[in-house]
Design an enzyme around this catalytic site. Structure first.
Site, PDB file in Angstrom:
ATOM      1  N   LYS A  11      54.496  25.300  40.203  1.00 33.73           N
ATOM      2  CA  LYS A  11      53.354  25.607  41.054  1.00 33.73           C
ATOM      3  C   LYS A  11      53.463  24.990  42.459  1.00 33.73           C
ATOM      4  O   LYS A  11      54.342  24.161  42.706  1.00 33.73           O
ATOM      5  CB  LYS A  11      52.076  25.137  40.354  1.00 33.73           C
ATOM      6  N   TYR A  51      46.560  36.072  36.816  1.00 33.70           N
ATOM      7  CA  TYR A  51      45.520  35.267  36.159  1.00 33.70           C
ATOM      8  C   TYR A  51      44.271  36.079  35.817  1.00 33.70           C
ATOM      9  O   TYR A  51      43.210  35.507  35.585  1.00 33.70           O
ATOM     10  CB  TYR A  51      45.147  34.071  37.045  1.00 33.70           C
ATOM     11  N   ASN A 114      48.608  20.968  38.083  1.00 33.36           N
ATOM     12  CA  ASN A 114      49.338  20.425  36.940  1.00 33.36           C
ATOM     13  C   ASN A 114      50.800  20.881  36.870  1.00 33.36           C
ATOM     14  O   ASN A 114      51.384  20.943  35.797  1.00 33.36           O
ATOM     15  CB  ASN A 114      48.593  20.696  35.640  1.00 33.36           C
ATOM     16  N   HIS A 117      53.384  26.273  34.856  1.00 37.58           N
ATOM     17  CA  HIS A 117      52.784  27.261  33.957  1.00 37.58           C
ATOM     18  C   HIS A 117      53.874  27.709  33.002  1.00 37.58           C
ATOM     19  O   HIS A 117      55.034  27.832  33.392  1.00 37.58           O
ATOM     20  CB  HIS A 117      52.276  28.490  34.724  1.00 37.58           C
ATOM     21  N   GLU A 128      54.695  38.649  31.654  1.00 39.43           N
ATOM     22  CA  GLU A 128      54.799  37.780  32.825  1.00 39.43           C
ATOM     23  C   GLU A 128      56.171  37.889  33.486  1.00 39.43           C
ATOM     24  O   GLU A 128      56.264  37.955  34.719  1.00 39.43           O
ATOM     25  CB  GLU A 128      54.493  36.331  32.427  1.00 39.43           C
TER      26      GLU A 128
END
Length: 140
Positions: A11, A51, A114, A117, A128
């Site tokens: 990320k 998302y 965080n 993913h 994905e």
């Protein structure tokens, strides 16, 4: 045990802090091979589509904004039980609850930022991966 593929995103917080190589080292040490990798700037449309399962959740707008705030590294990982293995290596979504040695415990600064993913199922991994890679992009 079956060899399978899973999808990963490093990320914007990881790319901003220049820790993608360190995260990749943890992934590879866990026995997963990076068979596809590309650094991209995710568009708002890409983030919203990716998302969309969270569209009705209160954090959706903030999540889309974060994921488009800087470059990300999208990856295809391959290995024995890659989906479960990567989820184990990532650690709990909340870094404070993640096990020692996991990516999120080691590198993440908050629940929102965080670091990574990973796909949660074989079906989602295929979906994905297809959003960001063509078969010719993956070397296995």
């Amino acid at each position: 045990m079956a060899t399978e593929r899973t999808f990963s995103i490093l990320k914007p917080d990881a790319t901003k802090r220049n820790i993608t190589g360190a995260v990749n080292a943890v992934i590879e040490k866990a026995g997963l091979r990076i068979v596809g990798q590309r650094r991209i700037q995710m568009s708002k449309a890409q983030a919203e589509k990716f998302y969309e399962i969270h569209k009705e959740r209160p954090f959706f707008g903030e999540l889309v904004e974060f994921m488009t705030s800087g470059p990300v590294v999208v990856q295809v990982l391959e290995g024995e039980n890659a989906i479960a293995r990567y989820r184990e290596v990532m650690g709990a979504t909340n870094p404070a609850q993640a096990a020692e040695g996991t990516i999120r415990k080691t590198f993440s600064e908050s629940v929102g930022e965080n670091t990574v993913h990973g796909s949660d199922s074989a079906e989602n991994a295929k979906i994905e991966i297809a959003q960001f890679f063509q078969d010719s992009d993956i070397v296995g």
